[in-house]
Design an enzyme around this catalytic site. Structure first.
Site, PDB file in Angstrom:
ATOM      1  N   TRP A 150      39.483  50.232  35.365  1.00  0.00           N
ATOM      2  CA  TRP A 150      38.607  51.377  35.147  1.00  0.00           C
ATOM      3  C   TRP A 150      37.424  51.088  34.221  1.00  0.00           C
ATOM      4  O   TRP A 150      36.462  51.851  34.196  1.00  0.00           O
ATOM      5  CB  TRP A 150      39.407  52.555  34.570  1.00  0.00           C
ATOM      6  CG  TRP A 150      40.227  52.237  33.342  1.00  0.00           C
ATOM      7  CD1 TRP A 150      41.566  52.002  33.302  1.00  0.00           C
ATOM      8  CD2 TRP A 150      39.772  52.117  31.980  1.00  0.00           C
ATOM      9  NE1 TRP A 150      41.975  51.738  32.011  1.00  0.00           N
ATOM     10  CE2 TRP A 150      40.893  51.805  31.184  1.00  0.00           C
ATOM     11  CE3 TRP A 150      38.534  52.245  31.361  1.00  0.00           C
ATOM     12  CZ2 TRP A 150      40.810  51.627  29.806  1.00  0.00           C
ATOM     13  CZ3 TRP A 150      38.435  52.063  29.988  1.00  0.00           C
ATOM     14  CH2 TRP A 150      39.565  51.755  29.224  1.00  0.00           C
ATOM     15  N   ARG A 159      32.097  42.069  41.926  1.00  0.00           N
ATOM     16  CA  ARG A 159      32.372  40.673  41.574  1.00  0.00           C
ATOM     17  C   ARG A 159      33.465  40.074  42.449  1.00  0.00           C
ATOM     18  O   ARG A 159      33.576  38.857  42.573  1.00  0.00           O
ATOM     19  CB  ARG A 159      32.765  40.589  40.086  1.00  0.00           C
ATOM     20  CG  ARG A 159      32.671  39.183  39.521  1.00  0.00           C
ATOM     21  CD  ARG A 159      32.622  39.195  38.012  1.00  0.00           C
ATOM     22  NE  ARG A 159      33.907  39.449  37.406  1.00  0.00           N
ATOM     23  CZ  ARG A 159      34.096  39.530  36.090  1.00  0.00           C
ATOM     24  NH1 ARG A 159      33.069  39.409  35.265  1.00  0.00           N
ATOM     25  NH2 ARG A 159      35.291  39.755  35.590  1.00  0.00           N
ATOM     26  N   GLU A 250      42.050  37.816  36.324  1.00  0.00           N
ATOM     27  CA  GLU A 250      41.201  37.986  35.143  1.00  0.00           C
ATOM     28  C   GLU A 250      41.912  39.009  34.278  1.00  0.00           C
ATOM     29  O   GLU A 250      41.887  40.203  34.554  1.00  0.00           O
ATOM     30  CB  GLU A 250      39.795  38.439  35.557  1.00  0.00           C
ATOM     31  CG  GLU A 250      38.736  38.221  34.489  1.00  0.00           C
ATOM     32  CD  GLU A 250      38.638  39.376  33.517  1.00  0.00           C
ATOM     33  OE1 GLU A 250      39.212  39.249  32.403  1.00  0.00           O
ATOM     34  OE2 GLU A 250      38.019  40.377  33.847  1.00  0.00           O
ATOM     35  N   SER A 439      28.155  37.413  30.198  1.00  0.00           N
ATOM     36  CA  SER A 439      28.381  37.770  31.592  1.00  0.00           C
ATOM     37  C   SER A 439      27.110  37.597  32.408  1.00  0.00           C
ATOM     38  O   SER A 439      26.047  38.102  32.040  1.00  0.00           O
ATOM     39  CB  SER A 439      28.867  39.218  31.689  1.00  0.00           C
ATOM     40  OG  SER A 439      30.106  39.372  31.038  1.00  0.00           O
TER      41      SER A 439
END
Length: 475
Positions: A150, A159, A250, A439
Site C-alpha cells: 500500500w 515496477r 523486495e 530510486s
C-alpha cells in the site's frame, strides 16, 4: 473524479462472482471513498486461466509491439499525472508532493521497460573444445503473480508490470487491500494503451492468503514477484518452494543513516529530512536508525529538530500540506506505540511524539538518547519518526549499522573519501553517499540478507521475468 472499483479479468471489468465488496478508506478523514469488488477463489482461478490463455500470443509478439504499448501507457499516465496522484492521495493519505512524485516515478517504469523490451541480451560463441557453437537466448518465464503493497501503490505496480510485459509474460496483479483504486487506474491505462485481453488481470481477494496459495498452485503459474514485509515474504517463499516457482522478493528494511565526523551538518540534515520523511516515512527505503558521531551530534539533533518542526500536517488534497496521513488508524497507532516504548526505554522526545485528534496523522518526531538495540532501533518504523543514536567510533557505527537482519539501503554523509570507504563496508544492496534519494528506473533496486531476492528496475529488472535457454549447434 470517477474511481474504478471492479476486478479486471480477461480484458473485462467485472464485479466478481459475488456481490461482496470491501470499503476503501480515505485515511485523512477515516471515511470510505469506494466499495471495491471482492475476488473469490473462482475469480482468481479465472484470472490465472486468462493469463495462461493469453501467454502464447503475447510471448510470441514482437518486442517492438510490446515496447510501443508500454510507451503508450507512459504517454497516457504522463498526461494524467495529476489524476493518478489524486487517486493515490485519496486512498493512501500521503502528501501531494509525495503523490505527484510517485506518479512521475511510477510512470517512468513504462518508458524505461519500453526501451528494454527491444534490448534483451543474447550470446553466440564457439565452445572451448571447438566442437559446437553455444547460443544463449532468453524467453518469457510465463504467467506471473505480482503482489504489491500500500505504501507506493502506483510505483510498485508499474515496477513489476512493466518488465513482465516487456519480457513477454502475462500477469495477475494483486494489490494491497488499502490501495486497490490506484492499481485499477493503472490497469485501465494499460487497457487504453492496447494491452490484449488476458495479458493483465487484477484481483482483490479477501482474505488474501488462501487465494494467493491457490494461484501459486495453478500449474500455469511460473513467477512470483512480491513487495512487502519480510514476515509475509518468508511465508510466500515457502509456498513458492512447494511448486518450484521463481521468486523475486523486495522485503523490509531498517535503513541506517550514518553521519561521520567532519560531515557538513547542514547537508546531512537536508538529506536526513528527505531520507526519513519521503512518503511520510512509510517506505522500505526510509532512514530509521540515525548514527551520528559525537563531534556533530548536538548540532545535528538541533538542526534536525528545527527542520522537522517545519512540516505542515494535513490532507494531501491541500497541496500546501507537506506531511500526510498514515494509511490507517492502525498504522498510526503502531507508530505511536513505538514512540511510547522508546520513551520508556530512555529516549527523549525532542519534537513531536503525538498523533493528531482527527485522521491517521502522526506528528513529525525526533528522538534523541536512543540506544542501539532499543525496540525502535530494531523495528521498521514506517512513520515520520527519526531515532538518533550517538557514537564515537566509525568502526562501531559500521558494526551497529550492519547489526540487522535487513540490508536494503543505507546512507552515509561525510567527507568524500571517508564516506565512500564506509559505504563499501555496509551490508546493503544500495548505499546513498551524500545523497538521500536513490530510486531510479535505470538503477537496480534490491537488498541483501532478509531484505529480499533479485533486483527491480535497470537492465536486471527484465531478466527477472526471463529464462536463459542454451542451444548447442553443430555448424
Amino acid at each position: 473524479m470517477p474511481l474504478i472499483s471492479d476486478l479486471f479479468i480477461d480484458g473485462q471489468w467485472v464485479a466478481g462472482s459475488t456481490d461482496d465488496r470491501f470499503a476503501v478508506i480515505d485515511p485523512a478523514i477515516g471515511e470510505p471513498i469506494a466499495q471495491f469488488a471482492v475476488a473469490t477463489l473462482d475469480d482468481c482461478e479465472r484470472a490465472v486461466d486468462a493469463a495462461a490463455a493469453a501467454l502464447p500470443a503475447w510471448s510470441a509478439s514482437s518486442p517492438r509491439s510490446r515496447s510501443e504499448i508500454l510507451r503508450r501507457a507512459f504517454d497516457i499516465l504522463t498526461a494524467e499525472r495529476e489524476q493518478l496522484a489524486e487517486v493515490i492521495v485519496r486512498e493512501n493519505g500521503k502528501a501531494w508532493s509525495d503523490a505527484i512524485g510517485e506518479a512521475t516515478y511510477a510512470t517512468d517504469f513504462f518508458r524505461w521497460f519500453a526501451e528494454e523490451a527491444v534490448r534483451v541480451p543474447g550470446d553466440f560463441r564457439l565452445s572451448p573444445a571447438g566442437d559446437k557453437h553455444i547460443v544463449v537466448t532468453h524467453q518469457p518465464i510465463g504467467v506471473s503473480l505480482l503482489i504489491t503493497p500500500w505504501n507506493f501503490p502506483a510505483a510498485m505496480a508499474t515496477r513489476k508490470i512493466a518488465p513482465a510485459l516487456a519480457a513477454g509474460c502475462t500477469v495477475v496483479l494483486k494489490p494491497a487491500r488499502e490501495t486497490p483504486l490506484t492499481a485499477a487506474y493503472i490497469v485501465d491505462a494499460l487497457q487504453r494503451a492496447g494491452v490484449p485481453k488476458g495479458v493483465v488481470n487484477l484481483v482483490t481477494p479477501q482474505p488474501t492468503g488462501p487465494a494467493v496459495e491457490a494461484m501459486l498452485k495453478h500449474p500455469a503459474m511460473r513467477k512470483l514477484s512480491f513487495t512487502g514485509s519480510t514476515e509475509v515474504g518468508r511465508t510466500l517463499l515457502h509456498e513458492a518452494a512447494d511448486h518450484v516457482i521463481s521468486s523475486s522478493m523486495e522485503l523490509g528494511g531498517n535503513a541506517p543513516f550514518l553521519v561521520l565526523p567532519g560531515a557538513d551538518v547542514e547537508k546531512a540534515v537536508e538529506g536526513a529530512i528527505v531520507a526519513k520523511m519521503r512518503n511520510g516515512g512509510s517506505a522500505c527505503t526510509a532512514a530509521n536508525r540515525f548514527y551520528v558521531h559525537g563531534s556533530v551530534h548536538d548540532e545535528f539533533v538541533s538542526a534536525l529538530t528545527r527542520a522537522m518542526g517545519e512540516f505542515r500536517v494535513g490532507s494531501g488534497l491541500d497541496r500546501e500540506n507537506t506531511l500526510g496521513a498514515l494509511v490507517s488508524i492502525g498504522e498510526r497507532d503502531k507508530v505511536a506505540a513505538l514512540v511510547s516504548t522508546a520513551v520508556s526505554e530512555g529516549s527523549t522526545v525532542e519534537f513531536g511524539g503525538k498523533p493528531l485528534d482527527v485522521g491517521a496523522f502522526y506528528e513529525a518526531t525526533v528522538l534523541s538518547g536512543v540506544k542501539h538495540g532499543d525496540t525502535i532501533n530494531t523495528t521498521e518504523i514506517f512513520g515520520p519518526v527519526a531515532a538518533v543514536v550517538k557514537y564515537d567510533d566509525i568502526d562501531e557505527a559500521v558494526r551497529m549499522a550492519n547489526d540487522s537482519i535487513y540490508g536494503l539501503i543505507a546512507y552515509v554523509y561525510g567527507e568524500h573519501g571517508a564516506a565512500m570507504s564506509t559505504a563499501l563496508r555496509l551490508d546493503a544492496g544500495m548505499v546513498g553517499v551524500n545523497r538521500a534519494v536513490l530510486s531510479d528506473p535505470a538503477a537496480p533496486f534490491g537488498g541483501m540478507k532478509q531484505s529480499g531476492l533479485g533486483r527491480e528496475g535497470s537492465f536486471e529488472g527484465i531478466l527477472e521475468f526471463l529464462e536463459a535457454k542454451y542451444i548447442g549447434i553443430d555448424i
